[in-house]
Motif scaffolding. Sequence first.
Motif, PDB file in Angstrom:
ATOM      1  N   ALA A  84      75.428  59.697  -9.536  1.00 34.73           N
ATOM      2  CA  ALA A  84      74.544  58.647 -10.110  1.00 34.73           C
ATOM      3  C   ALA A  84      73.904  59.277 -11.449  1.00 34.73           C
ATOM      4  N   PRO A  85      73.495  58.230 -12.376  1.00 33.37           N
ATOM      5  CA  PRO A  85      73.226  58.469 -13.749  1.00 33.37           C
ATOM      6  C   PRO A  85      71.741  59.110 -13.512  1.00 33.37           C
ATOM      7  N   SER A  86      71.283  59.633 -14.815  1.00 35.57           N
ATOM      8  CA  SER A  86      69.868  60.144 -14.745  1.00 35.57           C
ATOM      9  C   SER A  86      69.095  59.488 -15.826  1.00 35.57           C
ATOM     10  N   SER A  87      69.586  59.518 -17.114  1.00 33.79           N
ATOM     11  CA  SER A  87      68.812  58.999 -18.246  1.00 33.79           C
ATOM     12  C   SER A  87      69.114  57.751 -18.356  1.00 33.79           C
ATOM     13  N   ARG A  88      68.277  56.988 -19.321  1.00 29.45           N
ATOM     14  CA  ARG A  88      68.524  55.796 -19.609  1.00 29.45           C
ATOM     15  C   ARG A  88      69.843  55.392 -20.419  1.00 29.45           C
ATOM     16  N   ASP A  89      69.997  56.311 -21.167  1.00 26.86           N
ATOM     17  CA  ASP A  89      71.478  56.201 -21.819  1.00 26.86           C
ATOM     18  C   ASP A  89      72.518  56.193 -20.607  1.00 26.86           C
ATOM     19  N   ASP A  90      72.354  57.145 -19.659  1.00 24.45           N
ATOM     20  CA  ASP A  90      73.485  57.107 -18.586  1.00 24.45           C
ATOM     21  C   ASP A  90      73.810  55.635 -17.923  1.00 24.45           C
ATOM     22  N   TYR A  91      72.387  55.178 -17.743  1.00 25.13           N
ATOM     23  CA  TYR A  91      72.548  53.718 -17.142  1.00 25.13           C
ATOM     24  C   TYR A  91      73.119  52.869 -18.091  1.00 25.13           C
ATOM     25  N   ARG A 113      80.124  40.687  -5.925  1.00 29.12           N
ATOM     26  CA  ARG A 113      78.733  41.142  -5.643  1.00 29.12           C
ATOM     27  C   ARG A 113      78.816  42.353  -4.583  1.00 29.12           C
ATOM     28  N   MET A 114      79.687  42.459  -3.830  1.00 32.35           N
ATOM     29  CA  MET A 114      79.636  43.404  -2.899  1.00 32.35           C
ATOM     30  C   MET A 114      79.820  44.759  -3.444  1.00 32.35           C
ATOM     31  N   VAL A 115      80.845  44.719  -4.536  1.00 29.78           N
ATOM     32  CA  VAL A 115      81.311  45.968  -5.078  1.00 29.78           C
ATOM     33  C   VAL A 115      79.988  46.461  -6.171  1.00 29.78           C
ATOM     34  N   VAL A 116      79.368  45.480  -6.924  1.00 31.18           N
ATOM     35  CA  VAL A 116      78.454  45.858  -7.753  1.00 31.18           C
ATOM     36  C   VAL A 116      77.185  46.331  -6.913  1.00 31.18           C
ATOM     37  N   LYS A 117      76.908  45.649  -5.498  1.00 27.76           N
ATOM     38  CA  LYS A 117      75.848  46.126  -4.757  1.00 27.76           C
ATOM     39  C   LYS A 117      75.988  47.497  -4.277  1.00 27.76           C
ATOM     40  N   LEU A 118      77.305  48.035  -4.042  1.00 26.75           N
ATOM     41  CA  LEU A 118      77.376  49.574  -3.928  1.00 26.75           C
ATOM     42  C   LEU A 118      76.917  50.462  -4.946  1.00 26.75           C
ATOM     43  N   ILE A 119      77.282  49.938  -6.181  1.00 26.74           N
ATOM     44  CA  ILE A 119      76.931  50.664  -7.622  1.00 26.74           C
ATOM     45  C   ILE A 119      75.414  50.646  -7.552  1.00 26.74           C
ATOM     46  N   VAL A 120      74.779  49.258  -7.511  1.00 31.25           N
ATOM     47  CA  VAL A 120      73.135  49.424  -7.555  1.00 31.25           C
ATOM     48  C   VAL A 120      72.604  50.225  -6.513  1.00 31.25           C
ATOM     49  N   ILE A 121      73.211  50.447  -5.328  1.00 33.66           N
ATOM     50  CA  ILE A 121      72.648  51.188  -4.210  1.00 33.66           C
ATOM     51  C   ILE A 121      72.781  52.814  -4.767  1.00 33.66           C
ATOM     52  N   GLN A 122      73.851  52.910  -5.175  1.00 33.38           N
ATOM     53  CA  GLN A 122      73.863  54.472  -5.577  1.00 33.38           C
ATOM     54  C   GLN A 122      73.052  54.721  -6.809  1.00 33.38           C
ATOM     55  N   PHE A 123      73.162  54.049  -7.698  1.00 36.64           N
ATOM     56  CA  PHE A 123      72.314  54.302  -9.082  1.00 36.64           C
ATOM     57  C   PHE A 123      70.950  54.095  -9.046  1.00 36.64           C
ATOM     58  N   VAL A 124      70.567  53.182  -8.328  1.00 40.85           N
ATOM     59  CA  VAL A 124      69.147  52.813  -8.066  1.00 40.85           C
ATOM     60  C   VAL A 124      68.445  53.434  -6.880  1.00 40.85           C
ATOM     61  N   GLY A 125      69.161  53.497  -5.678  1.00 34.65           N
ATOM     62  CA  GLY A 125      68.828  54.064  -4.452  1.00 34.65           C
ATOM     63  C   GLY A 125      68.478  52.908  -3.606  1.00 34.65           C
ATOM     64  N   PRO A 126      68.493  53.400  -2.388  1.00 29.68           N
ATOM     65  CA  PRO A 126      68.494  52.358  -1.128  1.00 29.68           C
ATOM     66  C   PRO A 126      67.085  51.652  -1.214  1.00 29.68           C
ATOM     67  N   GLY A 127      66.988  50.403  -0.747  1.00 35.72           N
ATOM     68  CA  GLY A 127      65.800  49.880  -0.861  1.00 35.72           C
ATOM     69  C   GLY A 127      65.742  48.397   0.029  1.00 35.72           C
ATOM     70  N   ARG A 155      68.117  44.128  -3.534  1.00 39.59           N
ATOM     71  CA  ARG A 155      69.412  45.043  -3.838  1.00 39.59           C
ATOM     72  C   ARG A 155      70.569  43.882  -4.186  1.00 39.59           C
ATOM     73  N   GLU A 156      70.736  42.660  -3.193  1.00 33.76           N
ATOM     74  CA  GLU A 156      71.556  41.617  -3.167  1.00 33.76           C
ATOM     75  C   GLU A 156      71.206  40.774  -4.467  1.00 33.76           C
ATOM     76  N   MET A 157      70.088  40.580  -4.730  1.00 27.99           N
ATOM     77  CA  MET A 157      69.705  39.866  -5.950  1.00 27.99           C
ATOM     78  C   MET A 157      69.898  40.565  -7.182  1.00 27.99           C
ATOM     79  N   MET A 158      69.631  41.862  -7.268  1.00 27.17           N
ATOM     80  CA  MET A 158      70.044  42.777  -8.557  1.00 27.17           C
ATOM     81  C   MET A 158      71.334  42.319  -8.636  1.00 27.17           C
TER      82      MET A 158
END
Length: 216
Positions: free
Chosen positions: A94-101, A145-159, A164-167
């Motif tokens: 997972a990235p940490s800084s804003r630049d990483d994201y 969308r499902m592939v992107v969702k995995l990235i969202v969960i990893q980089f933003v965290g569970p929720g 997460r689906e809408m993101m």
Amino acid sequence: MPPKQVDRRIQPKQKRAKATREHILDTAATLFGERGIDNTSTNAIAARAGISIGTLYRYFPERSSLVDELLDRLIAEVERAFTQRAFGMQSTGAPSSRDDYIAVCAEILDVFAEVLVAESDLIRALVGSVRFHSSGIPEFEPRLRMVVKLIVIQFVGPGDDHTREMMSWVLVNTGFTAVLRASADDVSDDDRAAAIAMTARMMGTWLHDERQDSLP
């Protein structure tokens, strides 16, 4: 409920038949890009391909079948490239800084751009024809969308799953739309790069802020 449409496109199994089918598709893609779909007849495609119209109709009974197949092929290529790149991003952690994201979002947009810029003439013709056909660019979003969702969960965290689906929906549609417009012939390479970088910055900043908000 309307009756389910039957896919009448032949899916050949023999090597020679597969080559003929791909040749027809490649020829149609070239002509659609040059002339536009409405101005390209099946007779013109057959003539350019060096085959009879009967042979073309064996594989594609109507022009819309060619359009649908080219859309499917394009989406599959973007999906393949994106999935390959996405797994590479996941392995880095997972990235940490804003630049990483922002860098992660730039990676996502680069995948879109690699395919769309290379096929800009065909893309322009296909996008203009989507409203006339059952399949099209709208299918792109649910397939990725499902592939992107995995990235969202990893980089933003569970929720919340719906959040997460809408993101994921926003990321796919915003990113694809931005790159699609930037892939037009009348956009210079510098302007394209600037538009993609700006889109990545907006998307990356948003993901970073969402991550910070989700931290305890």
